[in-house]
Design a protein around this motif. Structure first.
Motif, PDB file in Angstrom:
ATOM      1  N   MET A 114      35.782   6.643  18.430  1.00 16.84           N
ATOM      2  CA  MET A 114      35.707   7.730  17.463  1.00 16.84           C
ATOM      3  C   MET A 114      34.426   7.638  16.634  1.00 16.84           C
ATOM      4  O   MET A 114      33.788   8.657  16.339  1.00 16.84           O
ATOM      5  CB  MET A 114      36.936   7.715  16.558  1.00 16.84           C
ATOM      6  CG  MET A 114      38.226   8.062  17.268  1.00 16.84           C
ATOM      7  SD  MET A 114      39.680   8.004  16.186  1.00 16.84           S
ATOM      8  CE  MET A 114      39.296   9.345  15.060  1.00 16.84           C
ATOM      9  N   LYS A 115      34.047   6.409  16.277  1.00 14.50           N
ATOM     10  CA  LYS A 115      32.823   6.210  15.507  1.00 14.50           C
ATOM     11  C   LYS A 115      31.607   6.617  16.329  1.00 14.50           C
ATOM     12  O   LYS A 115      30.702   7.306  15.831  1.00 14.50           O
ATOM     13  CB  LYS A 115      32.702   4.749  15.081  1.00 14.50           C
ATOM     14  CG  LYS A 115      31.466   4.459  14.250  1.00 14.50           C
ATOM     15  CD  LYS A 115      31.399   2.996  13.850  1.00 14.50           C
ATOM     16  CE  LYS A 115      30.134   2.717  13.040  1.00 14.50           C
ATOM     17  NZ  LYS A 115      30.052   1.270  12.664  1.00 14.50           N
ATOM     18  N   GLU A 116      31.591   6.204  17.605  1.00 18.78           N
ATOM     19  CA  GLU A 116      30.471   6.547  18.480  1.00 18.78           C
ATOM     20  C   GLU A 116      30.382   8.054  18.701  1.00 18.78           C
ATOM     21  O   GLU A 116      29.285   8.627  18.736  1.00 18.78           O
ATOM     22  CB  GLU A 116      30.612   5.821  19.815  1.00 18.78           C
ATOM     23  CG  GLU A 116      30.411   4.316  19.715  1.00 18.78           C
ATOM     24  CD  GLU A 116      30.685   3.606  21.021  1.00 18.78           C
ATOM     25  OE1 GLU A 116      31.241   4.260  21.944  1.00 18.78           O
ATOM     26  OE2 GLU A 116      30.346   2.414  21.135  1.00 18.78           O
ATOM     27  N   MET A 117      31.538   8.696  18.870  1.00 19.05           N
ATOM     28  CA  MET A 117      31.563  10.152  19.063  1.00 19.05           C
ATOM     29  C   MET A 117      31.032  10.877  17.837  1.00 19.05           C
ATOM     30  O   MET A 117      30.289  11.857  17.943  1.00 19.05           O
ATOM     31  CB  MET A 117      32.991  10.605  19.388  1.00 19.05           C
ATOM     32  CG  MET A 117      33.477  10.198  20.765  1.00 19.05           C
ATOM     33  SD  MET A 117      35.229  10.606  21.045  1.00 19.05           S
ATOM     34  CE  MET A 117      35.198  12.390  20.836  1.00 19.05           C
ATOM     35  N   GLN A 118      31.431  10.388  16.661  1.00 18.83           N
ATOM     36  CA  GLN A 118      30.971  11.013  15.421  1.00 18.83           C
ATOM     37  C   GLN A 118      29.468  10.849  15.258  1.00 18.83           C
ATOM     38  O   GLN A 118      28.763  11.794  14.864  1.00 18.83           O
ATOM     39  CB  GLN A 118      31.711  10.408  14.229  1.00 18.83           C
ATOM     40  CG  GLN A 118      31.362  11.028  12.880  1.00 18.83           C
ATOM     41  CD  GLN A 118      31.734  12.492  12.792  1.00 18.83           C
ATOM     42  OE1 GLN A 118      32.603  12.975  13.519  1.00 18.83           O
ATOM     43  NE2 GLN A 118      31.071  13.224  11.904  1.00 18.83           N
ATOM     44  N   GLU A 119      28.964   9.654  15.562  1.00 21.18           N
ATOM     45  CA  GLU A 119      27.521   9.411  15.457  1.00 21.18           C
ATOM     46  C   GLU A 119      26.752  10.280  16.447  1.00 21.18           C
ATOM     47  O   GLU A 119      25.681  10.821  16.118  1.00 21.18           O
ATOM     48  CB  GLU A 119      27.228   7.930  15.711  1.00 21.18           C
ATOM     49  CG  GLU A 119      27.729   7.009  14.602  1.00 21.18           C
ATOM     50  CD  GLU A 119      27.526   5.544  14.941  1.00 21.18           C
ATOM     51  OE1 GLU A 119      27.207   5.253  16.120  1.00 21.18           O
ATOM     52  OE2 GLU A 119      27.700   4.697  14.043  1.00 21.18           O
ATOM     53  N   LYS A 120      27.291  10.425  17.653  1.00 21.37           N
ATOM     54  CA  LYS A 120      26.636  11.259  18.663  1.00 21.37           C
ATOM     55  C   LYS A 120      26.637  12.728  18.241  1.00 21.37           C
ATOM     56  O   LYS A 120      25.643  13.435  18.420  1.00 21.37           O
ATOM     57  CB  LYS A 120      27.352  11.098  20.003  1.00 21.37           C
ATOM     58  CG  LYS A 120      26.708  11.888  21.134  1.00 21.37           C
ATOM     59  CD  LYS A 120      27.444  11.660  22.443  1.00 21.37           C
ATOM     60  CE  LYS A 120      26.792  12.452  23.567  1.00 21.37           C
ATOM     61  NZ  LYS A 120      27.495  12.240  24.868  1.00 21.37           N
ATOM     62  N   LYS A 121      27.740  13.156  17.669  1.00 22.34           N
ATOM     63  CA  LYS A 121      27.837  14.543  17.209  1.00 22.34           C
ATOM     64  C   LYS A 121      26.824  14.831  16.115  1.00 22.34           C
ATOM     65  O   LYS A 121      26.176  15.888  16.114  1.00 22.34           O
ATOM     66  CB  LYS A 121      29.259  14.822  16.704  1.00 22.34           C
ATOM     67  CG  LYS A 121      29.506  16.279  16.339  1.00 22.34           C
ATOM     68  CD  LYS A 121      30.966  16.502  15.965  1.00 22.34           C
ATOM     69  CE  LYS A 121      31.210  17.966  15.618  1.00 22.34           C
ATOM     70  NZ  LYS A 121      32.639  18.187  15.256  1.00 22.34           N
ATOM     71  N   GLN A 122      26.679  13.901  15.199  1.00 21.89           N
ATOM     72  CA  GLN A 122      25.707  14.065  14.121  1.00 21.89           C
ATOM     73  C   GLN A 122      24.282  14.093  14.667  1.00 21.89           C
ATOM     74  O   GLN A 122      23.445  14.894  14.230  1.00 21.89           O
ATOM     75  CB  GLN A 122      25.865  12.942  13.099  1.00 21.89           C
ATOM     76  CG  GLN A 122      27.168  12.996  12.318  1.00 21.89           C
ATOM     77  CD  GLN A 122      27.363  11.798  11.411  1.00 21.89           C
ATOM     78  OE1 GLN A 122      26.617  10.825  11.481  1.00 21.89           O
ATOM     79  NE2 GLN A 122      28.368  11.862  10.550  1.00 21.89           N
ATOM     80  N   LYS A 123      24.007  13.228  15.651  1.00 25.48           N
ATOM     81  CA  LYS A 123      22.680  13.195  16.260  1.00 25.48           C
ATOM     82  C   LYS A 123      22.387  14.514  16.983  1.00 25.48           C
ATOM     83  O   LYS A 123      21.294  15.081  16.844  1.00 25.48           O
ATOM     84  CB  LYS A 123      22.586  12.028  17.249  1.00 25.48           C
ATOM     85  CG  LYS A 123      21.265  11.968  17.993  1.00 25.48           C
ATOM     86  CD  LYS A 123      21.271  10.863  19.048  1.00 25.48           C
ATOM     87  CE  LYS A 123      19.976  10.885  19.854  1.00 25.48           C
ATOM     88  NZ  LYS A 123      20.002   9.840  20.927  1.00 25.48           N
ATOM     89  N   ASN A 124      23.351  14.993  17.746  1.00 20.55           N
ATOM     90  CA  ASN A 124      23.169  16.248  18.481  1.00 20.55           C
ATOM     91  C   ASN A 124      22.957  17.429  17.546  1.00 20.55           C
ATOM     92  O   ASN A 124      22.141  18.319  17.818  1.00 20.55           O
ATOM     93  CB  ASN A 124      24.366  16.508  19.390  1.00 20.55           C
ATOM     94  CG  ASN A 124      24.401  15.589  20.596  1.00 20.55           C
ATOM     95  OD1 ASN A 124      23.390  14.970  20.942  1.00 20.55           O
ATOM     96  ND2 ASN A 124      25.547  15.485  21.242  1.00 20.55           N
ATOM     97  N   ALA A 125      23.698  17.423  16.435  1.00 17.76           N
ATOM     98  CA  ALA A 125      23.540  18.506  15.467  1.00 17.76           C
ATOM     99  C   ALA A 125      22.126  18.508  14.896  1.00 17.76           C
ATOM    100  O   ALA A 125      21.509  19.573  14.706  1.00 17.76           O
ATOM    101  CB  ALA A 125      24.567  18.367  14.348  1.00 17.76           C
ATOM    102  N   ALA A 126      21.588  17.313  14.645  1.00 21.57           N
ATOM    103  CA  ALA A 126      20.237  17.205  14.111  1.00 21.57           C
ATOM    104  C   ALA A 126      19.198  17.677  15.125  1.00 21.57           C
ATOM    105  O   ALA A 126      18.122  18.173  14.755  1.00 21.57           O
ATOM    106  CB  ALA A 126      19.948  15.761  13.701  1.00 21.57           C
ATOM    107  N   LEU A 127      19.523  17.556  16.412  1.00 16.65           N
ATOM    108  CA  LEU A 127      18.598  17.969  17.470  1.00 16.65           C
ATOM    109  C   LEU A 127      18.688  19.460  17.781  1.00 16.65           C
ATOM    110  O   LEU A 127      17.882  19.974  18.555  1.00 16.65           O
ATOM    111  CB  LEU A 127      18.871  17.168  18.748  1.00 16.65           C
ATOM    112  CG  LEU A 127      18.509  15.679  18.703  1.00 16.65           C
ATOM    113  CD1 LEU A 127      19.009  14.970  19.959  1.00 16.65           C
ATOM    114  CD2 LEU A 127      17.007  15.488  18.534  1.00 16.65           C
TER     115      LEU A 127
END
Length: 252
Positions: A114-127
């Motif tokens: 869940m932590k990794e998914m959240q971090e990935k989601k935040q990264k993708n949103a920034a991109l």
């Protein structure tokens, strides 16, 4: 004595319930000396504990002599406190402990995921994931290499088919957040048009870590101009351009 017993037998039926109850002997508590320090009671308690410990040790020694030897005999084992425990009970205890460990490990993995998914989601949103933006030729390399998955639409602003493709890709961008969707004006990007051998428009190319893996040329394989967005998404999924599940019959 016989006359009394005979007389008592005749009158016993008139006894009340309280009179029929057995009489308990009255045991008066032992009276301690007013000068007693309690030492005698402490010694008595210690002797009682000593007797119990000795009984446990003697029982354990007896069982060991009979062939237990600290292990199992006929499915039972002697514990340190002298109690007998079956192998099934011990197996259940061990299984319960293993189950608790497995559950905690599962929860830990889930929290990590869940932590990794959240971090990935935040990264993708920034991109810029989730949107369908137009990029310039100078931005092309950075865009296709920054995101793991990227779909680029090479278009011409006067082609109606390109406008139809824009509509479908815009819907895909909102639904498939794991992929970056962008468009590039082919007239303003001659270098990459040549390098990627773009000959027909619209041309949609799937990039994985900056490497072209597949392309949709025109409406080929989509069934004409009235194709559904899910059909295009399915094609992109076949080239691994979309990480989420795709239902080819879904209405977008």
């Amino acid at each position: 004595m016989a006359d009394w017993a005979s007389s008592r037998a005749k009158t016993a039926r008139y006894d009340t319930e309280a009179e029929r109850r057995p009489v308990k002997p009255h045991l008066a508590p032992q009276k301690a000396s007013e000068h007693s320090t309690g030492f005698t009671s402490q010694v008595a308690g210690m002797m009682a504990d000593s007797i119990v410990d000795k009984a446990i040790k003697d029982r354990t020694a007896q069982l060991e002599n009979e062939g237990w030897n600290g292990g199992y005999n006929n499915g039972y084992k002697v514990e340190a406190n002298g109690e007998m425990k079956s192998k099934d009970d011990e197996d259940k205890d061990g299984a319960g402990a293993d189950a608790d460990d497995d559950l905690e490990a599962l929860r830990a993995r889930r929290r990590k995921q869940m932590k990794e998914m959240q971090e990935k989601k935040q990264k993708n949103a920034a991109l810029g994931h989730g949107g369908y933006d137009e990029i310039a030729e100078e931005e092309f390399l950075k865009v296709v290499t920054s995101s793991n998955l990227c779909v680029v639409h090479f278009y011409h602003r006067h082609f109606e088919k390109c406008k139809i493709m824009d509509m479908h890709l815009s819907k895909c961008a909102k639904k498939f957040f794991g992929t970056r969707f962008v468009k590039l004006n082919a007239e303003k990007a001659p270098f990459f048009v040549e390098k990627l051998a773009v000959r027909t428009l619209p041309c949609v190319i799937v990039f994985i870590d900056g490497v072209a893996k597949g392309r949709q040329v025109g409406f080929e394989g989509l069934g004409g101009e009235e194709f559904a967005t899910a059909q295009l998404a399915w094609k992109l999924k076949e080239w691994e351009g979309i990480e989420e599940e795709v239902d080819p019959d879904e209405e977008f």
